[in-house]
Design a protein around this motif. Structure first.
Motif, PDB file in Angstrom:
ATOM      1  N   ASN A  27       0.806  -1.227   0.000  1.00 20.09           N
ATOM      2  CA  ASN A  27       0.000   0.000   0.000  1.00 20.09           C
ATOM      3  C   ASN A  27       0.836   1.273   0.000  1.00 20.09           C
ATOM      4  OD1 ASN A  27      -2.429  -1.400   0.096  1.00 20.09           O
ATOM      5  ND2 ASN A  27      -2.369  -1.536   2.325  1.00 20.09           N
ATOM      6  N   THR A  28       2.150   1.167  -0.179  1.00 17.20           N
ATOM      7  CA  THR A  28       3.030   2.327  -0.081  1.00 17.20           C
ATOM      8  C   THR A  28       3.623   2.668  -1.446  1.00 17.20           C
ATOM      9  OG1 THR A  28       3.597   1.698   2.171  1.00 17.20           O
ATOM     10  CG2 THR A  28       5.041   3.292   1.099  1.00 17.20           C
ATOM     11  N   THR A  29       3.546   3.957  -1.788  1.00 14.92           N
ATOM     12  CA  THR A  29       4.077   4.444  -3.056  1.00 14.92           C
ATOM     13  C   THR A  29       5.108   5.525  -2.781  1.00 14.92           C
ATOM     14  OG1 THR A  29       1.973   4.020  -4.157  1.00 14.92           O
ATOM     15  CG2 THR A  29       3.470   5.533  -5.261  1.00 14.92           C
ATOM     16  N   GLY A  30       6.200   5.505  -3.511  1.00 19.85           N
ATOM     17  CA  GLY A  30       7.216   6.543  -3.439  1.00 19.85           C
ATOM     18  C   GLY A  30       7.046   7.483  -4.623  1.00 19.85           C
ATOM     19  N   ALA A  63       8.449  11.959  -1.663  1.00 19.28           N
ATOM     20  CA  ALA A  63       7.334  11.654  -0.764  1.00 19.28           C
ATOM     21  C   ALA A  63       7.084  10.159  -0.688  1.00 19.28           C
ATOM     22  CB  ALA A  63       6.067  12.362  -1.247  1.00 19.28           C
ATOM     23  N   LEU A  64       6.512   9.750   0.424  1.00 20.04           N
ATOM     24  CA  LEU A  64       5.989   8.393   0.618  1.00 20.04           C
ATOM     25  C   LEU A  64       4.526   8.542   0.983  1.00 20.04           C
ATOM     26  CD1 LEU A  64       8.725   6.622   2.770  1.00 20.04           C
ATOM     27  CD2 LEU A  64       8.151   6.152   0.396  1.00 20.04           C
ATOM     28  N   THR A  65       3.669   7.717   0.410  1.00 24.14           N
ATOM     29  CA  THR A  65       2.247   7.801   0.710  1.00 24.14           C
ATOM     30  C   THR A  65       1.636   6.412   0.744  1.00 24.14           C
ATOM     31  OG1 THR A  65       0.168   8.862   0.086  1.00 24.14           O
ATOM     32  CG2 THR A  65       1.568   8.127  -1.712  1.00 24.14           C
ATOM     33  N   THR A  66       0.625   6.246   1.578  1.00 24.27           N
ATOM     34  CA  THR A  66      -0.136   5.000   1.621  1.00 24.27           C
ATOM     35  C   THR A  66      -1.613   5.328   1.474  1.00 24.27           C
ATOM     36  OG1 THR A  66      -0.501   5.008   4.000  1.00 24.27           O
ATOM     37  CG2 THR A  66       1.486   3.914   3.219  1.00 24.27           C
ATOM     38  N   THR A  67      -2.335   4.409   0.898  1.00 22.75           N
ATOM     39  CA  THR A  67      -3.778   4.564   0.747  1.00 22.75           C
ATOM     40  C   THR A  67      -4.433   3.207   0.862  1.00 22.75           C
ATOM     41  OG1 THR A  67      -3.472   6.427  -0.732  1.00 22.75           O
ATOM     42  CG2 THR A  67      -5.602   5.389  -0.770  1.00 22.75           C
ATOM     43  N   LYS A  68      -5.539   3.172   1.583  1.00 23.40           N
ATOM     44  CA  LYS A  68      -6.354   1.959   1.663  1.00 23.40           C
ATOM     45  C   LYS A  68      -7.642   2.198   0.899  1.00 23.40           C
ATOM     46  CE  LYS A  68      -4.446   0.662   6.111  1.00 23.40           C
ATOM     47  NZ  LYS A  68      -4.699   0.494   7.530  1.00 23.40           N
ATOM     48  N   GLY A  71     -10.003   5.008   1.907  1.00 24.06           N
ATOM     49  CA  GLY A  71      -9.522   6.380   1.835  1.00 24.06           C
ATOM     50  C   GLY A  71      -8.588   6.776   2.958  1.00 24.06           C
ATOM     51  N   SER A  72      -8.332   5.889   3.903  1.00 24.39           N
ATOM     52  CA  SER A  72      -7.421   6.224   4.991  1.00 24.39           C
ATOM     53  C   SER A  72      -5.978   6.017   4.533  1.00 24.39           C
ATOM     54  CB  SER A  72      -7.722   5.371   6.227  1.00 24.39           C
ATOM     55  OG  SER A  72      -7.505   4.016   5.940  1.00 24.39           O
ATOM     56  N   GLY A  73      -5.056   6.690   5.206  1.00 32.68           N
ATOM     57  CA  GLY A  73      -3.640   6.554   4.858  1.00 32.68           C
ATOM     58  C   GLY A  73      -2.834   7.700   5.403  1.00 32.68           C
ATOM     59  N   THR A  93      -8.311   9.217   7.982  1.00 30.07           N
ATOM     60  CA  THR A  93      -9.048   8.011   8.328  1.00 30.07           C
ATOM     61  C   THR A  93     -10.538   8.261   8.147  1.00 30.07           C
ATOM     62  OG1 THR A  93      -9.318   6.291   9.998  1.00 30.07           O
ATOM     63  CG2 THR A  93      -9.297   8.559  10.786  1.00 30.07           C
ATOM     64  N   ARG A  94     -11.290   7.194   8.090  1.00 34.15           N
ATOM     65  CA  ARG A  94     -12.757   7.277   8.043  1.00 34.15           C
ATOM     66  C   ARG A  94     -13.283   7.063   9.460  1.00 34.15           C
ATOM     67  NH1 ARG A  94     -15.035   8.997   3.209  1.00 34.15           N
ATOM     68  NH2 ARG A  94     -13.740   8.235   1.538  1.00 34.15           N
ATOM     69  N   VAL A  95     -14.261   7.874   9.829  1.00 31.17           N
ATOM     70  CA  VAL A  95     -14.881   7.731  11.145  1.00 31.17           C
ATOM     71  C   VAL A  95     -16.363   7.423  10.954  1.00 31.17           C
ATOM     72  CG1 VAL A  95     -13.211   9.169  12.366  1.00 31.17           C
ATOM     73  CG2 VAL A  95     -15.205  10.225  11.338  1.00 31.17           C
ATOM     74  N   ILE A  96     -17.113   7.490  12.014  1.00 33.05           N
ATOM     75  CA  ILE A  96     -18.530   7.126  12.014  1.00 33.05           C
ATOM     76  C   ILE A  96     -19.289   7.818  10.886  1.00 33.05           C
ATOM     77  CG2 ILE A  96     -20.662   7.224  13.369  1.00 33.05           C
ATOM     78  CD1 ILE A  96     -18.855   7.173  15.869  1.00 33.05           C
TER      79      ILE A  96
END
Length: 146
Positions: A27-30, A63-68, A71-73, A93-96
């Motif tokens: 899930n990690t992109t440079g 940069a380093l980025t992650t995404t699930k 939409g969290s990351g 992150t996603r909440v209620i």
């Protein structure tokens, strides 16, 4: 790979940014981005107003980025440039109820020290709404509605 070219004035060739990205882990992109800033070809771009010439200078960021899928990351970025140098980080992150919340901070020569909180969610099937509050030392508090 992404290439963006924007012409802010006819007095100079367009500024260009080139981004190269590569997945490093699941899930990690440079990412590496080069921004050209204003430049000239002969006399085209040589006589820019000082305000424009200072505003957009070349820079290189990593940069380093992650995404699930939800939409969290997170993202970590550092940029070194002629004028604009900074280090930034954010986490989302996603909440209620599907509300997406994002918090972040940056320290840099162009932005000073700042932090933000951003929230966005669906109002109806086709309508989204959000709000961001940013606190910058020396720049005050900014609130943006989407």
């Amino acid at each position: 790979m992404t290439v963006n070219s924007i012409s802010q004035t006819f007095l100079a060739p367009p500024t260009t940014s080139v981004t190269l990205g590569r997945r490093l882990y699941a899930n990690t992109t440079g990412l590496i981005t080069f921004k050209s800033g204003f430049w000239s070809i002969g006399s085209w771009g040589k006589y820019l107003p000082a305000q424009l010439a200072r505003a957009d200078r070349s820079a290189l960021s990593v940069a380093l980025t992650t995404t699930k899928r939800d939409g969290s990351g997170w993202t970590l970025e550092t940029q070194a440039g002629v004028i604009a140098n900074h280090i930034s980080a954010d986490w989302s992150t996603r909440v209620i109820g599907g509300l997406k919340v994002k918090v972040g901070a940056a320290v840099g020569t162009d932005t000073g020290i700042n932090a933000f909180v951003d929230g966005e969610g669906k109002v109806t099937t086709n309508v989204r709404a959000g709000m961001m509050v940013q606190l910058a030392i020396g720049g005050g508090v900014t609130m943006r509605l989407k």
